[in-house]
Every structure is written in C-alpha cells, then in structure tokens.
Design a protein around this motif. Structure first.
Motif, PDB file in Angstrom:
ATOM      1  N   ASP A  76       0.823  -1.212   0.000  1.00 39.77           N
ATOM      2  CA  ASP A  76       0.000   0.000   0.000  1.00 39.77           C
ATOM      3  C   ASP A  76       0.857   1.261   0.000  1.00 39.77           C
ATOM      4  N   ARG A  77       1.956   1.251   0.767  1.00 37.38           N
ATOM      5  CA  ARG A  77       2.856   2.417   0.775  1.00 37.38           C
ATOM      6  C   ARG A  77       3.495   2.611  -0.596  1.00 37.38           C
ATOM      7  N   LYS A  78       3.877   1.501  -1.248  1.00 34.17           N
ATOM      8  CA  LYS A  78       4.458   1.598  -2.589  1.00 34.17           C
ATOM      9  C   LYS A  78       3.432   2.138  -3.578  1.00 34.17           C
ATOM     10  N   THR A  79       2.200   1.671  -3.474  1.00 35.43           N
ATOM     11  CA  THR A  79       1.143   2.165  -4.359  1.00 35.43           C
ATOM     12  C   THR A  79       0.933   3.655  -4.148  1.00 35.43           C
ATOM     13  N   ALA A  80       0.832   4.071  -2.895  1.00 36.15           N
ATOM     14  CA  ALA A  80       0.658   5.499  -2.604  1.00 36.15           C
ATOM     15  C   ALA A  80       1.827   6.300  -3.159  1.00 36.15           C
ATOM     16  N   CYS A  81       3.033   5.786  -3.009  1.00 36.62           N
ATOM     17  CA  CYS A  81       4.224   6.460  -3.525  1.00 36.62           C
ATOM     18  C   CYS A  81       4.144   6.612  -5.042  1.00 36.62           C
ATOM     19  N   ILE A 114       7.732  13.130  -1.610  1.00 35.45           N
ATOM     20  CA  ILE A 114       6.779  13.327  -2.705  1.00 35.45           C
ATOM     21  C   ILE A 114       7.513  14.124  -3.779  1.00 35.45           C
ATOM     22  N   ASP A 115       7.949  13.404  -4.792  1.00 31.53           N
ATOM     23  CA  ASP A 115       8.791  13.999  -5.829  1.00 31.53           C
ATOM     24  C   ASP A 115       8.738  13.098  -7.059  1.00 31.53           C
TER      25      ASP A 115
END
Length: 124
Positions: A76-81, A114-115
């Motif tokens: 989920d963190r990877k998806t959000a990233c 966030i980049d």
C-alpha cells in the motif's frame, strides 16, 4: 426433550453459523489504489494550485494523515508512492515543492519524498 450434550452441540453450531454469516457481511479490506489516494488528497488541491501560498487547509492535513494511516502495508505504501510520484510529475515545479512540504507541515511522517524522482521500489 433434548439432552444437555445435544443442546451444547446445537448452540455451538449456531455460533459457528453466525460467525460464518458475519464474516461474509463484514466489509472486506481492499488494497489501496490511486483513486483512494486522490480521494484522501482532494482537499489539498487548492493549496497546490496556489503553489503552496498560505496556510495548509486542515482538511488537507487530515487527508494526508488518513492516507498515511490507510497505507499500513508495504504494498500500500508503494502504491501510494507511485500515485503521488505520478501526480507530482504533472505539477509545475512550484507546486511540486509545495507537495513535498505538506507531510512535514502537517506533522505526518511519510516514509518517502513526494517527488517525481522518488524511487518507489525502495519504499518499505
């Protein structure tokens, strides 16, 4: 009249049946997706389109915090990233800088920057 042993078995069967029914009714968790990420961050749009001028709206910080809480697993963190990386790539530079600063200003510890250049494969 039923014996005590058969009543216990019947009660146990009823409990098991109720648990099976409730497990099918209960909402199932789903993996986080880009539409979810967008929904959490929708309150941040005005702040970003303004290039980060002014105070961050409270609903934006609440959304960032909720997104961070929703992204509990590594996938989920990877998806959000990946979603945030894609979104930040479509923003003007001033808005990218504003987006990168939102977690810190909202006091939310996001485990990646966030980049558009963030390597989301390294997010754990």
């Amino acid at each position: 009249m039923a014996s005590s042993g058969s009543m216990k078995k019947m009660n146990l069967a009823c409990v098991v049946l109720m648990m099976m029914i409730m497990s099918n009714i209960a909402p199932q968790a789903h993996a986080l997706g880009c539409p979810d990420v967008l929904a959490y961050l929708r309150p941040c749009i005005s702040y970003l389109t303004g290039g980060g001028a002014g105070a961050i709206p409270y609903p934006c910080c609440a959304g960032v915090g909720s997104l961070n809480n929703a992204a509990r697993t590594t996938p989920d963190r990877k998806t959000a990233c990946v979603c945030l990386k894609s979104l930040s790539g479509s923003l003007p530079p001033r808005s990218v800088a504003a987006a990168a600063g939102i977690p810190g200003k909202c006091r939310v510890n996001v485990p990646y920057k966030i980049d558009p250049r963030t390597d989301c494969s390294k997010v754990v």
